[in-house]
Enzyme design. Structure first.
Site, PDB file in Angstrom:
ATOM      1  N   VAL A 125       0.838  -1.197   0.000  1.00 57.75           N
ATOM      2  CA  VAL A 125       0.000   0.000   0.000  1.00 57.75           C
ATOM      3  C   VAL A 125       0.870   1.242   0.000  1.00 57.75           C
ATOM      4  CG1 VAL A 125      -1.875  -1.187   1.179  1.00 57.75           C
ATOM      5  CG2 VAL A 125      -0.180   0.048   2.546  1.00 57.75           C
ATOM      6  N   LEU A 174       6.311  -1.653  -8.148  1.00 58.07           N
ATOM      7  CA  LEU A 174       5.766  -0.300  -8.155  1.00 58.07           C
ATOM      8  C   LEU A 174       5.939   0.358  -6.791  1.00 58.07           C
ATOM      9  CD1 LEU A 174       4.242   1.993  -9.531  1.00 58.07           C
ATOM     10  CD2 LEU A 174       2.091   0.797  -8.999  1.00 58.07           C
ATOM     11  N   LYS A 175       5.771  -0.402  -5.740  1.00 57.17           N
ATOM     12  CA  LYS A 175       5.958   0.138  -4.388  1.00 57.17           C
ATOM     13  C   LYS A 175       7.382   0.653  -4.200  1.00 57.17           C
ATOM     14  CE  LYS A 175       5.322   0.564   0.162  1.00 57.17           C
ATOM     15  NZ  LYS A 175       4.480   1.582   0.785  1.00 57.17           N
ATOM     16  N   LEU A 176       8.371  -0.068  -4.716  1.00 54.70           N
ATOM     17  CA  LEU A 176       9.757   0.391  -4.595  1.00 54.70           C
ATOM     18  C   LEU A 176       9.964   1.692  -5.353  1.00 54.70           C
ATOM     19  CD1 LEU A 176      11.803  -2.939  -4.881  1.00 54.70           C
ATOM     20  CD2 LEU A 176      11.152  -1.679  -2.822  1.00 54.70           C
TER      21      LEU A 176
END
Length: 296
Positions: A125, A174-176
């Site tokens: 998230v 994508l979170k990274l």
């Protein structure tokens, strides 16, 4: 495929139930789901939530398992082995991993899930405790469109937007990307604020001016307002942000992508983690301010 609504999949098991997960759990309960949790300490911020003795015990009872743990090591400890969730999970269960972990850990879990007949979504998230509190997280999901549609009622309960990042593993990647932007932006703020103070700018004017300009994101403006009051209560602890920078640095190296800015950011956030591991990662602003103050 039937969606996992409270009417047909009411039992959610949460592995990891700290500041973020407990807030997500509150919204899920309001939406009609029942929540059982597991933490290594056996404790929960919400005394009304029933605690399971092991991840395996929790998985046996759950229709859906949600994982929210801090790193690769915690994920492995909760998923694998005699008492891990995969030893007790039922065929057909959906496992949603909201943890920020490495792409390698994500792939390993997805492969292990296939072997026991479950579907795994990587769904980290974007957002900190205020967004979790408000139910306005952005969910970054890797997996098939059908599986994400199946889980959508759960995502709707905890977030405002669900982004299908691509196949399995893409949510993690994508979170990274997103956290790399966050970390680099905060580090730039810390360094440039230190310059401004050292150059003689009035502190109050400097912080107030930065709050007015469009080049600074709403997220970083929130950090600035807190830093102005030397408030570094943990919304996103420094140890976790530094961990994410380390994961991004390693992941980029594996793709042979040069990321010198991220490398420098990792070093600066390592300083923050060394000094204040459990304070908000924006404590780096305070560290740099003290450094300047001590030199004048």
């Amino acid at each position: 495929m039937t969606q996992l609504s409270p009417e047909n999949a009411s039992k959610i098991g949460f592995i990891g139930y700290g500041a973020m997960a407990s807030r997500m759990g509150t919204h899920l309960k309001k939406a009609g789901y029942s929540v059982t949790a597991y933490t290594p300490s056996g404790k929960s911020p919400d005394p009304s939530v029933r605690m399971a003795g092991t991840p395996r015990d929790l998985a046996k009872q759950a229709d859906t398992v949600i994982v929210c743990v801090p790193d690769d090591e915690a994920l492995a400890a909760s998923m694998y082995g005699e008492h891990g969730a995969l030893a007790g999970i039922k065929t057909g269960t959906l496992l949603i991993n909201t943890s920020s972990v490495s792409p390698e850990a994500t792939t390993r879990l997805a492969d292990a899930g296939k072997k026991v007949g479950i579907t795994v979504l990587d769904a980290p998230v974007s957002g900190s405790t205020p967004e979790a509190e408000a139910g306005s997280l952005v969910i970054l999901v890797g997996g098939s469109a059908n599986d994400i549609e199946n889980a959508q009622p759960i995502f709707n309960a905890i977030g405002k937007v669900t982004i299908h990042a691509g196949p399995s593993g893409c949510g993690t990647r994508l979170k990274l990307v997103i956290n790399g932007i966050m970390g680099a932006g905060l580090t730039t703020l810390a360094e440039t604020i230190a310059y401004g103070l050292a150059a003689g700018l009035d502190r109050t004017m400097l912080f107030d001016a930065l709050d007015q300009v469009a080049v600074i994101s709403p997220h970083h403006k929130r950090k600035l307002k807190a830093a102005k009051d030397s408030n570094f209560a943990p919304q996103f602890p420094g140890r976790l942000m530094q961990k994410d920078m380390r994961l991004l640095l390693d992941a980029a190296a594996r793709e042979a992508v040069p990321v010198p800015t991220i490398a420098a950011t990792t070093q600066m956030l390592s300083l923050g983690r060394r000094k204040y591991p459990n304070e908000d990662y924006s404590a780096l602003i305070g560290i740099m301010e003290k450094l300047v103050a001590n030199d004048t």
